[in-house]
Design an enzyme around this catalytic site. Structure first.
Site, mmCIF file in Angstrom:
data_model
loop_
_atom_site.group_PDB
_atom_site.id
_atom_site.type_symbol
_atom_site.label_atom_id
_atom_site.label_comp_id
_atom_site.label_asym_id
_atom_site.label_seq_id
_atom_site.Cartn_x
_atom_site.Cartn_y
_atom_site.Cartn_z
ATOM 1 C CG ASP A 104 -12.770 -83.378 -49.360
ATOM 2 O OD1 ASP A 104 -12.664 -84.217 -48.448
ATOM 3 O OD2 ASP A 104 -12.277 -83.543 -50.495
ATOM 4 C CB CYS A 114 -9.613 -81.598 -49.462
ATOM 5 S SG CYS A 114 -9.384 -81.703 -51.249
ATOM 6 C CB ILE A 148 -4.277 -88.775 -60.954
ATOM 7 C CG1 ILE A 148 -4.971 -89.418 -59.745
ATOM 8 C CG2 ILE A 148 -2.875 -89.367 -61.160
ATOM 9 C CD1 ILE A 148 -5.372 -90.869 -59.970
ATOM 10 C CG HIS A 185 -6.601 -74.367 -51.904
ATOM 11 N ND1 HIS A 185 -7.149 -73.218 -52.437
ATOM 12 C CD2 HIS A 185 -7.510 -75.341 -52.127
ATOM 13 C CE1 HIS A 185 -8.339 -73.501 -52.943
ATOM 14 N NE2 HIS A 185 -8.591 -74.772 -52.774
ATOM 15 N N GLY A 186 -4.222 -73.143 -54.415
ATOM 16 C CA GLY A 186 -4.416 -73.386 -55.838
ATOM 17 C C GLY A 186 -4.601 -72.049 -56.519
ATOM 18 C CB ALA A 187 -5.567 -71.113 -59.904
ATOM 19 N N GLY A 188 -7.727 -71.115 -57.538
ATOM 20 C CA GLY A 188 -9.034 -70.658 -57.075
ATOM 21 C C GLY A 188 -9.984 -70.456 -58.238
HETATM 22 P P1 5GP Z 1 -10.188 -77.234 -54.355
HETATM 23 O O1 5GP Z 1 -9.442 -77.929 -53.299
HETATM 24 O O2 5GP Z 1 -10.669 -75.893 -53.884
HETATM 25 O O3 5GP Z 1 -11.270 -78.035 -54.947
HETATM 26 O O4 5GP Z 1 -9.200 -77.004 -55.571
HETATM 27 C C1 5GP Z 1 -7.830 -76.832 -55.440
HETATM 28 C C2 5GP Z 1 -7.228 -76.194 -56.651
HETATM 29 O O5 5GP Z 1 -6.835 -77.195 -57.595
HETATM 30 C C3 5GP Z 1 -8.112 -75.290 -57.496
HETATM 31 O O6 5GP Z 1 -8.226 -74.012 -56.924
HETATM 32 C C4 5GP Z 1 -7.355 -75.253 -58.820
HETATM 33 O O7 5GP Z 1 -6.439 -74.188 -58.838
HETATM 34 C C5 5GP Z 1 -6.585 -76.561 -58.844
HETATM 35 N N1 5GP Z 1 -7.016 -77.497 -59.905
HETATM 36 C C6 5GP Z 1 -8.276 -77.865 -60.229
HETATM 37 N N2 5GP Z 1 -8.271 -78.768 -61.234
HETATM 38 C C7 5GP Z 1 -6.979 -78.998 -61.556
HETATM 39 C C8 5GP Z 1 -6.306 -79.862 -62.513
HETATM 40 O O8 5GP Z 1 -6.900 -80.618 -63.267
HETATM 41 N N3 5GP Z 1 -4.943 -79.818 -62.532
HETATM 42 C C9 5GP Z 1 -4.220 -78.999 -61.706
HETATM 43 N N4 5GP Z 1 -2.886 -79.016 -61.777
HETATM 44 N N5 5GP Z 1 -4.829 -78.183 -60.797
HETATM 45 C C10 5GP Z 1 -6.175 -78.183 -60.714
HETATM 46 MN MN MN Z 2 -9.020 -79.596 -52.293
HETATM 47 MN MN MN Z 3 -11.649 -82.023 -51.962
#
Ligand code: 5GP
Ligand code: MN
Ligand code: MN
Length: 390
Positions: free
Chosen positions: A71, A74, A154, A316-319
């Site tokens: 993506d 993203c 969101i 970029h997040g928790a993973g």
């Molecule tokens: P990706 O871009 O790899 O799809 O995901 C980015 C990150 O968003 C994930 O690694 C996860 O840590 C975080 N994430 C996924 N779902 C949620 C959600 O519902 N709320 C929040 N705050 N973070 C999320």
């Molecule tokens: Mn993403």
């Molecule tokens: Mn995406």
């Protein structure tokens, strides 16, 4: 951070655990002859298409479509308000705000039927020169301002002072996927014809610098990154409008809007190189980043420390820690619903299928943030109030 030598290539890893299949992908990357200096692996690392998500790859004279992420563009955006969550009546939050957002923003993978808002499309690009973008013009006007499915979300959140924040995770919708796939196919053909020995994994096929294919991909990739920024911006505008309708006196701070799947020319270790961030956030000194946790855990606003060892990047997040199938199979629906209800979070977990996006499918965000203390400093810790999933 730990440095491992793999195939004579230094790999800097900001976690003590990397799943086996991701480790194999790291090994493949280390054999690329055009890899520059070292490979950087963020603490949220997990298996991706060809290259792990949470990886930062710098190259001297090639771009790898699959090292940008499926993506393209993203990313995350966030806005701080001047309003306390405690001062919003539950009825207003649930009925006016949450319902209003659902009404204003198309969700899910559907192909949306109506044109959204053309004022929010990228400008300054030569569309006639871009094959996919040109072909998709009609769809693009319908896709801007839409959330997309699955992992996109969101979220309304509150910081340590109880102040309301708005956060969005979304990308370039179908456009970015089409561009990525199209140029990956081109790269595959080129690589099979000329360089088949170079790539240990055909999914790491590359486009060499100064070729027409490289230039075409670069232009369309940049468009997608811009499109994704516009997409998040339009959604944020609509959410602000919905909230302002419910709370006319509310004020909003300027938006933070960042990509975590892209490639860019940057200067590192004295050279101009192409940095691929695939599920990684820019963490140049003083730059603000957004690191989401998961549904029902904390998310973070961070400030980059400019550490050259990660090519100025962070997670970029928790993973993910569980694949979607494993999460649906192994996570307990009832327990998760009870946990979120007990926390008072307005959530959207309804059935076993939703477990693929539950917090148990992701790594512990607190550990991830602790692992990257030399990459970013925490500015704000945010807790979820209400979540909408794509
Ligand atoms: P990706 O871009 O790899 O799809 O995901 C980015 C990150 O968003 C994930 O690694 C996860 O840590 C975080 N994430 C996924 N779902 C949620 C959600 O519902 N709320 C929040 N705050 N973070 C999320
Ligand atoms: Mn993403
Ligand atoms: Mn995406």
């Amino acid at each position: 951070m730990e440095v491992k030598m793999i195939n004579n290539c230094p790999v800097k890893i900001w976690t003590d655990y990397v799943e086996k299949s991701a480790m194999r992908q790291i090994e493949n990357l280390t054999t690329l002859p055009f890899l520059f200096h070292h490979l950087a692996i963020m603490p949220d690392v997990h298996t991706g298409m060809g290259m792990p998500i949470g990886g930062v790859l710098a190259c001297k004279d090639a771009v790898i479509p699959n090292a940008v992420g499926v993506d393209i563009g993203c990313g995350m955006c966030a806005v701080k308000t001047n309003w306390k969550v405690a001062d919003i009546p539950t009825d207003v939050l649930r009925k006016q705000i949450m319902r209003g957002i659902r009404k204003r923003i198309p969700l899910g993978m559907d192909h949306h039927k109506e044109a959204q808002d053309e004022k929010y499309l990228p400008t300054g690009h030569d569309i006639d020169k871009m094959e996919i973008v040109k072909r998709r013009q009609e769809y693009i006007t319908k896709e801007v301002g839409t959330l997309g499915g699955g992992n996109h979300f969101i979220e309304l959140q509150k910081d340590e002072t109880g102040t309301l924040w708005i956060m969005i995770h979304s990308g370039s919708r179908n456009l970015g996927k089409l561009v990525g796939d199209y140029y990956n196919e081109k790269a595959k053909k080129l690589n099979e014809r000329w360089y088949s020995v170079v790539s240990p994994d055909i999914r790491l096929s590359f486009l060499p610098l100064r070729t027409d294919e490289f230039n075409a991909y670069w232009q369309e990739m940049k468009y997608c990154v811009d499109f994704a920024l516009c997409n998040r911006k339009l959604m944020m505008k609509r959410i602000e409008e919905v909230i302002k309708d419910a709370i006319p006196e509310i004020g909003f701070e300027p938006m933070i809007n960042i990509a975590h799947n892209y490639a860019a020319w940057e200067r590192h270790y004295g050279q101009d190189v192409i940095v691929h961030r695939k599920g990684a956030t820019l963490a140049r000194e003083g730059v603000i980043g957004i690191i989401p946790g998961s549904q029902g855990t904390a998310s973070y606003i961070v400030e980059g420390l400019g550490n050259p060892e990660s090519f100025c990047s962070c997670s970029h997040g928790a993973g993910r820690t569980l694949s979607r199938t494993a999460a649906i199979r192994d996570l307990n629906l009832k327990e998760e619903v009870e946990r979120l209800d007990a926390l008072g979070i307005i959530h959207a977990i309804r059935n076993q299928n939703d477990m693929q996006e539950a917090s148990g499918a992701y790594k512990d965000i607190e550990t991830v943030i602790a692992n990257e203390a030399d990459l970013v400093k925490v500015k704000t810790r945010l807790l979820p109030v209400a979540v909408i999933k794509g």
